[in-house]
Design a protein around this motif. Structure first.
Motif, PDB file in Angstrom:
ATOM      1  N   GLY A 236     -17.931 -32.461  43.322  1.00 26.84           N
ATOM      2  CA  GLY A 236     -16.948 -32.990  42.388  1.00 26.84           C
ATOM      3  C   GLY A 236     -17.352 -32.901  40.936  1.00 26.84           C
ATOM      4  N   ARG A 237     -18.481 -32.260  40.627  1.00 23.08           N
ATOM      5  CA  ARG A 237     -18.953 -32.129  39.247  1.00 23.08           C
ATOM      6  C   ARG A 237     -19.184 -30.658  38.898  1.00 23.08           C
ATOM      7  N   ILE A 238     -19.138 -30.375  37.616  1.00 19.29           N
ATOM      8  CA  ILE A 238     -19.553 -29.063  37.126  1.00 19.29           C
ATOM      9  C   ILE A 238     -21.069 -29.061  37.018  1.00 19.29           C
ATOM     10  N   VAL A 239     -21.715 -28.090  37.659  1.00 17.32           N
ATOM     11  CA  VAL A 239     -23.173 -28.033  37.642  1.00 17.32           C
ATOM     12  C   VAL A 239     -23.690 -26.839  36.843  1.00 17.32           C
ATOM     13  N   GLU A 240     -22.823 -25.868  36.538  1.00 14.99           N
ATOM     14  CA  GLU A 240     -23.250 -24.751  35.688  1.00 14.99           C
ATOM     15  C   GLU A 240     -22.011 -24.055  35.141  1.00 14.99           C
ATOM     16  N   SER A 241     -22.147 -23.546  33.915  1.00 15.85           N
ATOM     17  CA  SER A 241     -21.058 -22.819  33.278  1.00 15.85           C
ATOM     18  C   SER A 241     -21.652 -21.791  32.330  1.00 15.85           C
TER      19      SER A 241
END
Length: 699
Positions: A236-241
């Protein structure tokens, strides 16, 4: 690449609403996204990561009982909290969605053209008439590459193939010329050739409308060849972009490395790296990093403190040990099992399965004896015209200790061939020999004895596992049929469960309590319990995430170790075949058109259809994907309904179009004979004008 910001998402949170009996469950935690005009943003992760829920929340389409908070600004206008009536004016006109399952997204009782035209009649001013909207819908269908667009526009959704429905859904999304298109897994469960057509249609829609695209997918090969930037979600989270090149070249999060390494590669024999463990359940992650229980670099700090996104040059990652993760390869972090391939050489092993001239037909819906409006189209039709020729003529053999892959598009006849082998019955035409026994002459007792030597692993394990039986009984059932003593049954069940990565504690649990990957392991354990000599595998990885599929593929590779069973492996994923099989047989329209060693066929395909299948496979390498040149395969696979003389592939064949007229007549009149060569232990191709092969193919 980028222009003005058209979609700005800040602190998006999605969760199940609480009640007096249960607390609320957070599903998406504070997601930040920014999408620029004309940009393609890939959103990737495993099932349950929150990708689709995030996409639905952008359009206000979350299911009942789900609460959304935070900010979603489209062209500066806030969408969160907007009344339904005002949201309806925005959807389709400024932001549109391409759903994963087009069949359930279309209304089944309205024609496709009317549904596409409805977008124009709602949003376009002055409002067009029904016929005018239908003509515009037909033009849109033609734009996205739907064959016979006028006929498709007047068809109902169930009358179109899966690829045509998905392209029609894209046409409907581009009808209002929106600024943002959200595509939720638009290529999942599609053949590689149809997937290439759908991606081309998405690219056409972007060029025609100038829209930005949010591409939600778990197929990293598709994302590598399509996206400008990539966002990775987990728990449920952004871990890399990062930008697509930077993320695939130097991922900073161990989870991202695991996802990229888990993708089977068609351009090499390096095995995919399985990521151990299971994703966290909704609201089930601890106070620290949600990936810590599966991460080989995790330390106490990771389990206690939630990492924040940090980085530079637009590349950010949420990892306490990101600097160390960059220095480690995916193989070092998630090492695959060591597979000991049996040594080559010696006499050619005897065949475990030999199929000669197999044919299988089914009555066509609305066929002979049943009235259909189509039956009046050309007057009286013959009985032969009212059958579907699923398999026309198949010749193949599986040798002891080898894995033969049977590949091709949906409708090629792969699964029908597999079921004909599994039935141990008299075939309609041709012969099937298993362990030297002709199935057409088996007695009931002989068939029962042979049954334990032939086992199948189905595509959907849940539909084949009795939901009321515990796992131990499911795995033991084939042994009870053989009247094996109870003590030996218990020992064998424990042995095969341990072999597939399950434990004694799982024996008393029913299938619905397990994940998709675990259920597939149960199905494999059941198939192995009776020590089969021939294992039939029907698309065992098609419904699984890439990380889960890598674990199952790793297990299947280990099962091939001597004295493992011989395998007939049905798949449309040629990258998986490259890692799994010894030899490959390519099927098209009910016939085998090419066979040979996997390495030989993949490096020097002789049939144009094989070449097209290989060209359509994506690789998880943006730089390499951009350099690949592929000739798009037009049209949809033949269904075997209408009888066609000559080569069934000629209507889609890029070679056919370049032939002289007298050569084309040969393709139109003659079914290609099988040409053979001694390369790789027996290479063959059924084509009048095969592609140039350095090793030579001769009649």
């Amino acid at each position: 690449m980028t222009g003005d910001v058209v979609l700005d998402v800040r602190g998006l949170r999605v969760g199940r609403a609480g009640s007096r009996r249960a607390a609320g469950v957070p599903l998406v935690h504070g997601v930040d996204l920014r999408l620029h005009r004309g940009e393609v943003l890939g959103l990737v992760g495993e099932s349950g990561a929150g990708k689709s829920l995030t996409a639905l929340a952008l359009l206000g389409l979350c299911p009942p009982g789900v609460e959304v908070s935070g900010s979603v600004r489209l062209l500066g206008r806030e969408l969160v909290g907007l009344p339904v009536r005002e949201l309806a004016r925005v959807r389709g006109r400024h932001i549109a969605m391409v759903f994963q399952d087009a069949l359930s997204a279309f209304t089944p009782v309205h024609r496709v053209g009317d549904q596409i035209g409805e977008v124009l009649r709602i949003h376009q001013r002055p409002r067009p008439g029904r016929e005018s909207a239908l003509r515009a819908a037909t033009e849109l269908l033609d734009t996205v590459g739907v064959p016979e667009p006028d006929r498709a526009a007047r068809s109902y959704p169930h009358q179109l193939s899966g690829g045509m429905r998905q392209r029609a859904m894209i046409a409907m999304a581009m009808a209002g010329r929106p600024e943002v298109i959200v595509a939720d897994e638009p290529t999942s469960a599609l053949d590689v050739t149809v997937r290439a057509q759908v991606l081309e249609a998405l690219s056409t829609a972007r060029r025609a409308t100038g829209a930005a695209l949010l591409l939600v997918s778990h197929d990293l090969g598709v994302v590598a060849g399509t996206a400008d930037r990539v966002v990775v979600m987990y728990g449920g989270r952004i871990v890399e972009s990062a930008g697509v090149d930077a993320l695939f070249a130097r991922p900073r999060m161990p989870y991202t490395k695991g996802l990229i390494g888990a993708v089977p590669r068609i351009d090499g024999e390096t095995p995919p790296t399985p990521v151990p463990g299971e994703p966290p359940s909704a609201g089930g992650s601890g106070p620290g990093c949600a990936f810590a229980p599966r991460c080989p670099l995790a330390e106490q700090k990771c389990r206690e403190l939630l990492p924040e996104l940090r980085g530079d040059d637009g590349h950010v990652a949420a990892c306490h040990r990101g600097d160390e993760a960059v220095q480690r390869s995916s193989v070092e972090l998630f090492p695959p099992s060591v597979y000991r391939r049996p040594p080559a050489g010696g006499p050619e092993p005897e065949p475990v399965l030999r199929i000669t001239g197999l044919a299988k037909s089914f009555p066509a819906p609305g066929g002979f004896g049943a009235w259909s409006p189509w039956s009046l189209r050309r007057g009286r039709r013959t009985v032969a015209e009212h059958v579907v020729r699923a398999v026309e003529s198949v010749d193949l053999e599986v040798r002891r200790g080898e894995t033969l892959a049977l590949v091709g598009e949906s409708g090629a006849g792969k699964s029908t061939t597999l079921l004909e082998v599994m039935s141990l019955a008299v075939p309609q035409s041709g012969t099937i020999e298993i362990l030297g026994q002709d199935t057409s002459s088996l007695s009931r007792d002989a068939a029962r004895r042979l049954r334990s030597a032939v086992q199948i692993v189905p595509q959907d394990p849940m539909s084949s596992l009795d939901p009321r039986m515990p796992v131990g009984d499911i795995v033991a059932e084939p042994l009870w049929v053989q009247r094996m003593p109870a003590d030996r049954v218990a020992a064998r069940v424990a042995e095969v469960l341990r072999l597939v990565g399950l434990g004694p504690q799982d024996m008393s649990v029913c299938p619905h309590r397990f994940s998709g990957g675990q259920r597939q392991r149960i199905a494999i354990a059941r198939a192995l319990a009776a020590r089969p000599q021939l294992l039939l595998l029907d698309e065992p990885l098609s419904a699984l995430d890439v990380s889960v599929g890598a674990g199952i593929l790793d297990l299947l590779r280990r099962l091939r170790e001597d004295p493992g069973p011989s395998c007939l492996f049905v798949s449309h994923d040629l990258a998986v075949v490259r890692q799994m099989a010894d030899r490959v047989a390519v099927m098209h329209a009910g016939r085998v058109v090419e066979t040979g060693e996997v390495k030989e066929v993949f490096e020097w395909p002789a049939h144009p259809y094989t070449r097209a299948l290989l060209d359509a496979v994506s690789v998880p390498d943006p730089a390499l994907q951009r350099t690949r040149t592929a000739v798009a395969l037009r049209g949809d696979p033949s269904t075997g309904g209408e009888y066609v003389t000559g080569c069934r592939f000629r209507t889609r064949c890029p070679v056919f179009a370049s032939l002289r007229r007298e050569e084309q007549r040969r393709c139109e009149r003659e079914i290609p004979a099988t040409l053979k060569t001694a390369v790789g232990g027996g290479r063959s191709v059924a084509c009048h004008f095969p592609l140039t092969d350095p090793r030579g193919v001769s009649g």
